[in-house]
Design a protein around this motif. Structure first.
Motif, PDB file in Angstrom:
ATOM      1  N   TYR A  40      -4.104 -17.829  20.995  1.00  0.00           N
ATOM      2  CA  TYR A  40      -3.131 -18.868  22.101  1.00  0.00           C
ATOM      3  C   TYR A  40      -4.014 -19.859  21.309  1.00  0.00           C
ATOM      4  O   TYR A  40      -4.985 -20.272  21.316  1.00  0.00           O
ATOM      5  CB  TYR A  40      -3.074 -18.052  23.020  1.00  0.00           C
ATOM      6  N   HIS A  88      -3.855 -25.628  23.036  1.00  0.00           N
ATOM      7  CA  HIS A  88      -3.452 -26.381  23.915  1.00  0.00           C
ATOM      8  C   HIS A  88      -3.910 -26.804  24.853  1.00  0.00           C
ATOM      9  O   HIS A  88      -5.202 -26.727  25.268  1.00  0.00           O
ATOM     10  CB  HIS A  88      -2.351 -25.574  24.102  1.00  0.00           C
ATOM     11  N   ASP A 138      -2.971 -26.852  29.712  1.00  0.00           N
ATOM     12  CA  ASP A 138      -1.684 -26.042  30.212  1.00  0.00           C
ATOM     13  C   ASP A 138      -0.949 -27.007  30.995  1.00  0.00           C
ATOM     14  O   ASP A 138      -0.374 -26.365  31.481  1.00  0.00           O
ATOM     15  CB  ASP A 138      -2.716 -25.577  31.515  1.00  0.00           C
ATOM     16  N   HIS A 185      -7.497 -26.306  24.589  1.00  0.00           N
ATOM     17  CA  HIS A 185      -8.442 -25.284  24.585  1.00  0.00           C
ATOM     18  C   HIS A 185      -7.844 -23.982  23.890  1.00  0.00           C
ATOM     19  O   HIS A 185      -6.301 -24.603  23.760  1.00  0.00           O
ATOM     20  CB  HIS A 185      -8.766 -23.744  26.286  1.00  0.00           C
TER      21      HIS A 185
END
Ligand code: OGA
Ligand code: MN
Length: 214
Positions: A128, A131, A133, A194
């Motif tokens: 992932y 980004h 959240d 993160h």
């Protein structure tokens, strides 16, 4: 003695106090013993059983209404957990979460009124990308919560690290966190960028969720 300390409802919880202290000081907290080993096993088993039923969906970018699946950004599959229909493992999970929320609301005036949690499986090779959240079109997310459900003995070679990007007096530093079983990471959703680094020769299992206002 003040009224506060005579109140039998006021019992200081050292684990929760440590979480609060860490979040205030560094915007994240890492807890190694939020769940016992037996509890982790039970929750892990629940994830595995549901994953075998093939009811997990490809995770999306955007919120639950505006789903766009972009595999170049994230490759995990997820299953939302409905608190109204929990099995034993999930109700044990929510009992602890609700106890933490009660404590946060009583001691920090955070006003956590909502929550949402999903199981997540990162198959071999998935990741992932970096980004925030709130990128999920949801500015009510206050605290992100991740609990890792991998088998004991997750190796550094398996990758799948959570990397938090921290600010150290204007200089960016990486906090690298391995997804060890039972480990819980809580961080400020609106502040900390993160990523999850690629998972290598393994499947990475977790529950992720958000504590939300309003
Ligand atoms: C997420 C996320 C981190 C992790 O699901 O938004 O960043 O370590 N998860 O699984
Ligand atoms: Mn995230």
């Amino acid at each position: 003695m003040s009224q506060l300390f005579e109140d039998i409802n006021y019992i200081e919880n050292p684990l929760y106090e440590q979480i609060i202290e860490d979040i205030i000081a560094q915007k994240y907290a890492i807890v190694e013993d939020f769940f016992t080993d037996d509890e982790v096993q039970l929750i892990r088993q629940s994830l595995i059983e549901k994953h075998e039923e093939d009811i997990f969906k490809k995770a999306a970018i955007g919120n639950r209404v505006n789903e766009i699946i972009v595999k170049s950004i994230r490759g995990d599959v997820i299953l939302w957990i409905d608190e109204a229909h929990t099995n034993a493992a999930e109700s044990l999970f929510f009992n602890k979460i609700n106890s933490l929320i009660g404590y946060l609301n009583k001691t920090c005036f955070l006003g956590i009124l909502r929550k949402e949690f999903h199981y997540a499986v990162y198959p071999q090779g998935t990741f992932y990308k970096r980004h925030l959240d709130t990128f999920q079109n949801d500015d009510r997310r206050k605290l992100s919560f991740v609990c890792y459900l991998n088998e004991a003995g997750w190796l550094p070679e398996n990758g799948g690290e959570l990397v938090l990007y921290l600010d150290d007096n204007g200089k960016e530093v990486e906090k690298v966190i391995y997804p060890l079983p039972g480990r819980v990471v809580i961080f400020e959703s609106q502040i900390l960028e993160h990523e999850v680094r690629p998972v290598i020769n393994a499947q990475r299992l977790s529950i992720t969720g958000w504590l939300k206002t309003r």
